[in-house]
Design a protein around this motif. Structure first.
Motif, PDB file in Angstrom:
ATOM      1  N   PRO A  77       0.859  -1.054   0.009  1.00 11.36           N
ATOM      2  CA  PRO A  77      -0.175   0.351   0.174  1.00 11.36           C
ATOM      3  C   PRO A  77       0.496   1.543   0.054  1.00 11.36           C
ATOM      4  CG  PRO A  77      -1.181  -1.852   1.455  1.00 11.36           C
ATOM      5  CD  PRO A  77       0.315  -2.266   0.919  1.00 11.36           C
ATOM      6  N   VAL A 136       0.813   2.120  -3.880  1.00 10.91           N
ATOM      7  CA  VAL A 136       0.397   2.766  -4.354  1.00 10.91           C
ATOM      8  C   VAL A 136       0.221   4.233  -3.523  1.00 10.91           C
ATOM      9  CG1 VAL A 136      -2.374   2.263  -4.184  1.00 10.91           C
ATOM     10  CG2 VAL A 136      -0.934   0.395  -4.424  1.00 10.91           C
ATOM     11  N   ASP A 137      -0.420   4.045  -2.790  1.00  7.61           N
ATOM     12  CA  ASP A 137       0.308   6.046  -2.052  1.00  7.61           C
ATOM     13  C   ASP A 137       1.462   6.977  -2.444  1.00  7.61           C
ATOM     14  OD1 ASP A 137      -2.012   4.726  -0.372  1.00  7.61           O
ATOM     15  OD2 ASP A 137      -0.668   4.801   1.644  1.00  7.61           O
ATOM     16  N   GLY A 183      -0.142   7.711  -5.985  1.00  2.69           N
ATOM     17  CA  GLY A 183      -1.304   8.275  -5.916  1.00  2.69           C
ATOM     18  C   GLY A 183      -1.102   9.917  -5.778  1.00  2.69           C
ATOM     19  N   LYS A 205      -1.384   5.885 -10.671  1.00  2.00           N
ATOM     20  CA  LYS A 205      -1.902   4.828 -10.632  1.00  2.00           C
ATOM     21  C   LYS A 205      -0.947   3.940 -11.078  1.00  2.00           C
ATOM     22  CE  LYS A 205      -6.268   2.205 -10.559  1.00  2.00           C
ATOM     23  NZ  LYS A 205      -5.747   3.034  -8.734  1.00  2.00           N
ATOM     24  N   LEU A 206      -1.037   2.640  -9.924  1.00  2.00           N
ATOM     25  CA  LEU A 206       0.334   1.742 -10.899  1.00  2.00           C
ATOM     26  C   LEU A 206      -0.566   0.756 -10.988  1.00  2.00           C
ATOM     27  CD1 LEU A 206       2.583   1.601  -7.552  1.00  2.00           C
ATOM     28  CD2 LEU A 206       3.894   2.110  -9.971  1.00  2.00           C
ATOM     29  N   THR A 223      -6.373  -6.000  -6.353  1.00  2.00           N
ATOM     30  CA  THR A 223      -7.328  -3.966  -6.488  1.00  2.00           C
ATOM     31  C   THR A 223      -7.695  -3.995  -5.483  1.00  2.00           C
ATOM     32  OG1 THR A 223      -9.236  -5.574  -7.206  1.00  2.00           O
ATOM     33  CG2 THR A 223      -8.549  -4.919  -9.119  1.00  2.00           C
ATOM     34  N   GLY A 246      -5.616  -1.101  -4.005  1.00  5.21           N
ATOM     35  CA  GLY A 246      -5.381  -0.242  -4.768  1.00  5.21           C
ATOM     36  C   GLY A 246      -4.820  -0.452  -5.931  1.00  5.21           C
ATOM     37  N   PHE A 247      -4.566  -1.123  -6.066  1.00  5.84           N
ATOM     38  CA  PHE A 247      -3.955  -1.440  -8.181  1.00  5.84           C
ATOM     39  C   PHE A 247      -4.958  -1.372  -9.240  1.00  5.84           C
ATOM     40  CE2 PHE A 247      -0.581  -3.865  -4.597  1.00  5.84           C
ATOM     41  CZ  PHE A 247       0.351  -2.862  -5.023  1.00  5.84           C
ATOM     42  N   HIS A 274     -11.729  -1.780 -13.177  1.00  5.56           N
ATOM     43  CA  HIS A 274     -10.556  -2.085 -12.620  1.00  5.56           C
ATOM     44  C   HIS A 274      -9.433  -2.505 -13.618  1.00  5.56           C
ATOM     45  CE1 HIS A 274     -10.783  -2.295  -8.433  1.00  5.56           C
ATOM     46  NE2 HIS A 274     -12.070  -3.490  -8.874  1.00  5.56           N
TER      47      HIS A 274
END
Length: 307
Positions: free
Chosen positions: A135, A138-139, A142, A147-148, A178, A181-182, A208
């Motif tokens: 995460p 991902v952050d 973002g 977006k990864l 997903t 957050g991917f 997604h």
């Protein structure tokens, strides 16, 4: 939907030369390979110096895009983000962050990578570890407007016995991916050889699937009867030699591209369908590789609506 190509199949060409070829061949977007220049495996390439990416590098890249009329759909750095060697994992993580920074500088929306796997642990144990460490990536992306995205390649060559080396190979695992957050960089070829119908995976994950790769494959069931699903035990010096299937360019394998593209349209997909050329019959020389890319373009271009 736009037709693109992953640049990794032409590692010795400059981005400028690839962009000119892509434009002249009828491609609209580039998925740009950004591995570090440290040798590496076949189908890795370094077409942007993301580790040292400057404003001048960004300006030169934009000039190439402006001159050729192309766009960059994503930057591509497909490596093992759960590598069991923590120093290697940290090196991968650092370069992935460089890739994200470069994407942000170029206003490229996506960076593609793998979840990967710690081969000393089970898939379930890797999921626990991934939920702990991924995460933050991902952050990081973002926060920079990027977006990864994760490709569903099995990466069987990363495991000594041909088991999945990238734990994003099935829809069961996509729910977890997903949920972190991917996004998904969906590729039907990998689904096909592990027995999953690619068409049936599109609508359930429509929100997604933000990028897609176009790669085909050819199956040899009679050889599977000899080697089994996990492929040859003695792979020689090629860990990717499964013995009963091989990748092909779109149109020369088993993937039903008219129905795949139609289903992507049904799902509302308006991103990039990016040709990933790993066809051994159309490899080994620049002339063969570029002809393979032309075959793929001629197969897919009639299926994509002109806008």
């Amino acid at each position: 939907m736009k037709l693109g190509m992953l640049t990794a199949c032409l590692p010795d060409w400059s981005l400028d030369k690839i962009a000119t070829f892509a434009r002249d061949t009828g491609y609209e977007r580039l998925e740009v390979a950004v591995w570090p220049k440290v040798g590496g495996r076949e189908f890795e390439a370094s077409h942007l110096p993301v580790a040292t990416f400057t404003d001048d590098d960004a300006a030169q890249t934009r000039e190439i895009l402006d001159r050729t009329g192309l766009e960059i759909s994503a930057l591509a750095y497909y490596e093992n983000n759960l590598h069991q060697d923590l120093d290697t994992r940290d090196t991968v993580r650092t370069h992935l962050k460089h890739s994200i920074d470069a994407a942000a500088k170029l206003s490229v929306p996506f960076v593609g990578t793998f979840i990967g796997r710690d081969n000393s642990k089970s898939v379930k144990e890797n999921m626990v570890e991934g939920s702990r460490v991924l995460p933050e990536l991902v952050d990081y992306a973002g926060e920079r407007g990027v977006k990864l995205i994760i490709e569903n390649c099995v990466m069987e060559g990363w495991h000594p016995d041909g088991y999945p080396g990238n734990i994003a190979y099935s829809p069961e695992l996509w729910d977890w991916v997903t949920g972190l957050g991917f996004g998904l960089n969906w590729d039907p070829s990998h689904l096909t050889w592990i027995g999953i119908d690619p068409l049936e995976t599109i609508l359930p994950f429509a929100e997604h699937i933000v990028h897609a790769q176009a790669k085909d494959l050819e199956l040899f069931p009679e050889k599977r009867n000899q080697y089994g699903f996990f492929g040859k035990v003695d792979k020689g010096d090629n860990p990717w030699e499964m013995g009963w299937w091989r990748f092909r360019v779109p149109g020369r394998g088993t993937v039903d591209w008219p129905h795949v593209v139609d289903r992507l349209y049904e799902a509302g997909f308006d991103g990039t369908l990016s040709v990933e050329h790993e066809d051994p019959l159309w490899g080994g020389s620049d002339a063969k590789i570029t002809e393979g890319l032309r075959i793929a373009q001629k197969t897919l271009r009639p299926l994509i609506a002109h806008e």
